[in-house]
Design a protein around this motif. Structure first.
Motif, PDB file in Angstrom:
ATOM      1  N   GLY A 188      67.174  14.118  35.269  1.00 47.92           N
ATOM      2  CA  GLY A 188      68.615  13.419  34.771  1.00 47.92           C
ATOM      3  C   GLY A 188      68.268  13.969  32.793  1.00 47.92           C
ATOM      4  N   THR A 189      67.443  14.668  32.121  1.00 51.84           N
ATOM      5  CA  THR A 189      66.259  14.959  31.395  1.00 51.84           C
ATOM      6  C   THR A 189      67.340  16.114  30.768  1.00 51.84           C
ATOM      7  OG1 THR A 189      64.793  14.966  31.591  1.00 51.84           O
ATOM      8  CG2 THR A 189      65.294  13.115  30.993  1.00 51.84           C
ATOM      9  N   GLY A 190      68.008  16.932  31.674  1.00 48.39           N
ATOM     10  CA  GLY A 190      68.092  18.350  31.762  1.00 48.39           C
ATOM     11  C   GLY A 190      67.466  19.790  31.736  1.00 48.39           C
ATOM     12  N   LYS A 191      65.819  18.765  32.334  1.00 47.56           N
ATOM     13  CA  LYS A 191      65.052  20.264  32.845  1.00 47.56           C
ATOM     14  C   LYS A 191      65.496  21.468  33.135  1.00 47.56           C
ATOM     15  CE  LYS A 191      62.268  16.920  34.821  1.00 47.56           C
ATOM     16  NZ  LYS A 191      62.976  16.370  35.039  1.00 47.56           N
ATOM     17  N   THR A 192      65.743  20.641  34.813  1.00 52.45           N
ATOM     18  CA  THR A 192      66.601  22.374  35.495  1.00 52.45           C
ATOM     19  C   THR A 192      67.482  23.057  34.628  1.00 52.45           C
ATOM     20  OG1 THR A 192      65.669  20.840  37.137  1.00 52.45           O
ATOM     21  CG2 THR A 192      67.250  23.083  37.602  1.00 52.45           C
ATOM     22  N   TYR A 193      68.799  22.455  34.330  1.00 45.11           N
ATOM     23  CA  TYR A 193      69.523  22.593  33.914  1.00 45.11           C
ATOM     24  C   TYR A 193      70.090  23.011  32.554  1.00 45.11           C
ATOM     25  CZ  TYR A 193      74.410  22.891  31.622  1.00 45.11           C
ATOM     26  OH  TYR A 193      75.545  23.224  31.425  1.00 45.11           O
ATOM     27  N   LEU A 194      68.584  23.299  31.575  1.00 42.62           N
ATOM     28  CA  LEU A 194      68.754  23.800  30.817  1.00 42.62           C
ATOM     29  C   LEU A 194      67.808  24.741  30.802  1.00 42.62           C
ATOM     30  CD1 LEU A 194      67.547  20.970  27.578  1.00 42.62           C
ATOM     31  CD2 LEU A 194      69.951  22.245  27.568  1.00 42.62           C
ATOM     32  N   ALA A 195      66.597  25.350  31.304  1.00 41.70           N
ATOM     33  CA  ALA A 195      65.410  25.911  32.201  1.00 41.70           C
ATOM     34  C   ALA A 195      66.685  26.922  32.365  1.00 41.70           C
ATOM     35  CB  ALA A 195      65.189  25.674  33.566  1.00 41.70           C
ATOM     36  N   ALA A 196      67.709  26.819  33.621  1.00 43.80           N
ATOM     37  CA  ALA A 196      68.159  28.013  34.635  1.00 43.80           C
ATOM     38  C   ALA A 196      69.464  28.664  33.225  1.00 43.80           C
ATOM     39  CB  ALA A 196      69.400  27.396  35.484  1.00 43.80           C
ATOM     40  N   ALA A 197      70.218  27.981  32.289  1.00 47.64           N
ATOM     41  CA  ALA A 197      70.532  28.363  30.885  1.00 47.64           C
ATOM     42  C   ALA A 197      69.749  29.319  30.023  1.00 47.64           C
ATOM     43  CB  ALA A 197      71.228  26.873  30.240  1.00 47.64           C
ATOM     44  N   ALA A 198      68.582  29.087  30.165  1.00 49.54           N
ATOM     45  CA  ALA A 198      67.738  29.424  28.909  1.00 49.54           C
ATOM     46  C   ALA A 198      67.497  30.942  29.912  1.00 49.54           C
ATOM     47  CB  ALA A 198      66.208  28.745  28.993  1.00 49.54           C
ATOM     48  N   ALA A 199      67.579  30.963  31.449  1.00 49.31           N
ATOM     49  CA  ALA A 199      67.334  31.920  32.317  1.00 49.31           C
ATOM     50  C   ALA A 199      68.336  32.857  32.107  1.00 49.31           C
ATOM     51  CB  ALA A 199      67.286  31.743  33.578  1.00 49.31           C
ATOM     52  N   ILE A 200      69.706  32.827  32.197  1.00 48.21           N
ATOM     53  CA  ILE A 200      70.677  33.073  31.778  1.00 48.21           C
ATOM     54  C   ILE A 200      70.596  34.092  30.995  1.00 48.21           C
ATOM     55  CG2 ILE A 200      73.141  33.698  32.622  1.00 48.21           C
ATOM     56  CD1 ILE A 200      72.281  33.046  35.176  1.00 48.21           C
ATOM     57  N   ARG A 201      70.549  33.210  30.092  1.00 48.57           N
ATOM     58  CA  ARG A 201      70.754  33.728  28.733  1.00 48.57           C
ATOM     59  C   ARG A 201      69.560  35.276  28.236  1.00 48.57           C
ATOM     60  NH1 ARG A 201      70.723  29.171  25.807  1.00 48.57           N
ATOM     61  NH2 ARG A 201      68.445  29.625  25.019  1.00 48.57           N
ATOM     62  N   ALA A 202      68.397  34.863  28.943  1.00 42.52           N
ATOM     63  CA  ALA A 202      67.139  35.791  29.019  1.00 42.52           C
ATOM     64  C   ALA A 202      67.371  36.803  30.026  1.00 42.52           C
ATOM     65  CB  ALA A 202      65.872  35.401  29.317  1.00 42.52           C
ATOM     66  N   LEU A 203      68.645  36.689  30.978  1.00 41.93           N
ATOM     67  CA  LEU A 203      69.059  37.669  31.683  1.00 41.93           C
ATOM     68  C   LEU A 203      70.151  38.634  31.019  1.00 41.93           C
ATOM     69  CD1 LEU A 203      68.881  39.001  34.573  1.00 41.93           C
ATOM     70  CD2 LEU A 203      70.837  37.961  35.297  1.00 41.93           C
ATOM     71  N   ARG A 204      71.201  38.018  30.363  1.00 43.42           N
ATOM     72  CA  ARG A 204      72.031  38.557  29.754  1.00 43.42           C
ATOM     73  C   ARG A 204      71.669  39.558  28.511  1.00 43.42           C
ATOM     74  NH1 ARG A 204      75.862  38.156  25.690  1.00 43.42           N
ATOM     75  NH2 ARG A 204      77.726  39.266  26.049  1.00 43.42           N
ATOM     76  N   SER A 205      70.412  38.632  28.267  1.00 45.40           N
ATOM     77  CA  SER A 205      69.815  39.647  26.068  1.00 45.40           C
ATOM     78  C   SER A 205      69.191  41.226  26.718  1.00 45.40           C
ATOM     79  CB  SER A 205      69.106  38.680  25.432  1.00 45.40           C
ATOM     80  OG  SER A 205      67.966  37.921  26.040  1.00 45.40           O
ATOM     81  N   GLY A 206      69.158  41.120  27.854  1.00 44.14           N
ATOM     82  CA  GLY A 206      67.598  42.216  28.302  1.00 44.14           C
ATOM     83  C   GLY A 206      66.477  41.994  28.027  1.00 44.14           C
ATOM     84  N   LEU A 207      65.766  40.885  28.467  1.00 42.15           N
ATOM     85  CA  LEU A 207      64.564  39.868  28.217  1.00 42.15           C
ATOM     86  C   LEU A 207      63.927  39.886  29.829  1.00 42.15           C
ATOM     87  CD1 LEU A 207      64.493  37.022  25.615  1.00 42.15           C
ATOM     88  CD2 LEU A 207      63.333  39.203  25.640  1.00 42.15           C
ATOM     89  N   VAL A 208      64.165  39.944  30.897  1.00 43.86           N
ATOM     90  CA  VAL A 208      63.915  40.299  31.682  1.00 43.86           C
ATOM     91  C   VAL A 208      64.738  40.652  32.775  1.00 43.86           C
ATOM     92  CG1 VAL A 208      62.697  37.904  31.735  1.00 43.86           C
ATOM     93  CG2 VAL A 208      65.008  37.829  32.336  1.00 43.86           C
ATOM     94  N   ARG A 209      64.927  41.639  33.968  1.00 46.72           N
ATOM     95  CA  ARG A 209      65.742  42.438  34.787  1.00 46.72           C
ATOM     96  C   ARG A 209      66.156  41.409  36.445  1.00 46.72           C
ATOM     97  NH1 ARG A 209      61.191  47.058  35.410  1.00 46.72           N
ATOM     98  NH2 ARG A 209      61.432  47.768  33.079  1.00 46.72           N
ATOM     99  N   ARG A 210      65.147  40.621  35.871  1.00 44.72           N
ATOM    100  CA  ARG A 210      65.879  39.235  37.227  1.00 44.72           C
ATOM    101  C   ARG A 210      65.238  37.695  37.161  1.00 44.72           C
ATOM    102  NH1 ARG A 210      61.709  40.615  41.847  1.00 44.72           N
ATOM    103  NH2 ARG A 210      60.278  41.075  40.813  1.00 44.72           N
TER     104      ARG A 210
END
Length: 365
Positions: free
Chosen positions: A173-195
């Motif tokens: 319940g400390t947000g480990k997965t949720y925050l990581a998923a949010a950071a992943a979507i942000r990295a994808l949208r900004s073009g830092l990663v392709r997948r």
């Protein structure tokens, strides 16, 4: 025909993996098309066989290594076309650079040479159309704004942004997965990663579920459901579905990561406390060029059988202090679920009841 030997110096273990392929797949293709044997020894690749075949194999391998050393990202089907061009079209050599080789139909109507059978995206003009659609969809993503709600959460997001490998460990319940998923979507949208690749061990949480009906995907869906729940809170169901269909987002069991090199990707391993030490080593060594990894889990909630050691605390102990690696540990003070969850976690922390085992069912992080 005279026999011959040839030695090709390799610059890294990655080059050996590149040439031999996952589970020696490319090596087997070379053996089938040419009368040679190939193996690695002392940092070199050794070729043995008929003189003409050894010379041919050496030219193909050095051509492949030359592309790799220039920074060219090669797809599995492209590697196969370089190493065994007779399997492709006679016109392969005349294709323009960057077009990639044509895909060959397999017996199921799909295409041969995909990465462990996972890539189903066509090549050529159709592939470029899909790539354009994927870029358009990624660019239009409007993920929900995420704000850290504790100091540790802030440190965690900063670590993900600034490090190639981050461990997020601690209470449910400390947000480990949720925050990581949010950071992943942000990295994808900004073009830092392709997948975006999200994986977790397929381990039953203290129960024997027995036979599950349906095809493979239907059997795996219950284990992957928490990942989808997190993603659906950040972007819409339809957007996730479309990105999965295009191969931009991949959600798969941990066992499917073996033999792969995950380049230009944001890779998230969830529920990592249920990975064994061997599985954890396998996963961490998948890290490829331009990628970042986040590993999350609660070391106190492992569902592994008692004789198996969890790879999460072992990896944290081994990796702590390395450059490019960050470890963020959460406590019950960082819990952001229902207010009662903090009290529940505190009630269980360090106070097991008599007769309780380590395999009791815990709340998923």
């Amino acid at each position: 025909m005279a026999s011959a030997e040839h030695t090709i110096p390799l610059q890294s273990n990655d080059e050996a993996i590149l040439v031999l392929g996952p589970y020696d797949r490319y090596a087997k293709l070379l053996r089938q098309s040419l009368e040679i044997e190939l193996y690695t020894r002392g940092g070199n690749l050794r070729l043995e066989g008929a003189e003409r075949d050894v010379e041919t194999a050496a030219q193909r391998i050095e051509h492949l290594l030359g592309k790799h050393r220039k920074g060219r990202e090669l797809e599995p089907r492209e590697i196969e076309a370089i190493l065994t061009p007779s399997a492709g079209s006679p016109r392969d050599a005349a294709r323009r650079p960057g077009d990639g080789p044509p895909r060959r139909p397999d017996s199921r109507g799909g295409s041969a040479g995909s990465d462990e059978g996972y890539s189903r995206t066509p090549s050529g003009p159709n592939r470029r159309m899909i790539d354009a659609r994927a870029k358009g969809l990624i660019g239009s993503l409007r993920p929900r704004a995420i704000e850290p709600r504790s100091q540790n959460q802030r440190r965690y997001l900063e670590a993900i942004e600034n490090h190639s490998l981050v461990f997020g460990a601690g209470a449910a319940g400390t947000g480990k997965t949720y925050l990581a998923a949010a950071a992943a979507i942000r990295a994808l949208r900004s073009g830092l990663v392709r997948r975006l690749i999200i994986t977790r061990p397929v381990v039953e949480a203290g129960e024997r579920l027995g036979f599950l009906p349906g095809d493979l995907q239907a059997k795996l869906d219950p284990y992957m459901r928490p990942i989808y729940d997190a993603l659906y809170e950040i972007v819409s169901f339809e957007e996730i579905q479309h990105l999965e269909e295009m191969g931009v987002i991949e959600i798969a069991p941990l066992a499917y990561m073996r033999g792969r090199t995950l380049s230009h990707a944001f890779v998230l391993l969830d529920e990592a406390q249920n990975a064994t030490i061997g599985q954890m080593k396998m996963f961490l060594t998948r890290l490829g060029e331009g990628s970042r990894m986040v590993v999350t889990g609660d070391p106190l909630q492992t569902d592994l059988e008692s004789q198996k050691r969890s790879g999460l605390p072992d990896a944290i102990r081994r990796m702590r202090g390395f450059a490019g690696i960050s470890v963020v540990e959460f406590s019950s003070r960082d819990i952001v679920r229902h207010p009662l969850v903090e009290q529940i976690v505190r009630a269980y922390d360090g106070r097991p009841e008599a007769g309780d085992g380590a395999d009791e069912v815990g709340e998923q992080a």
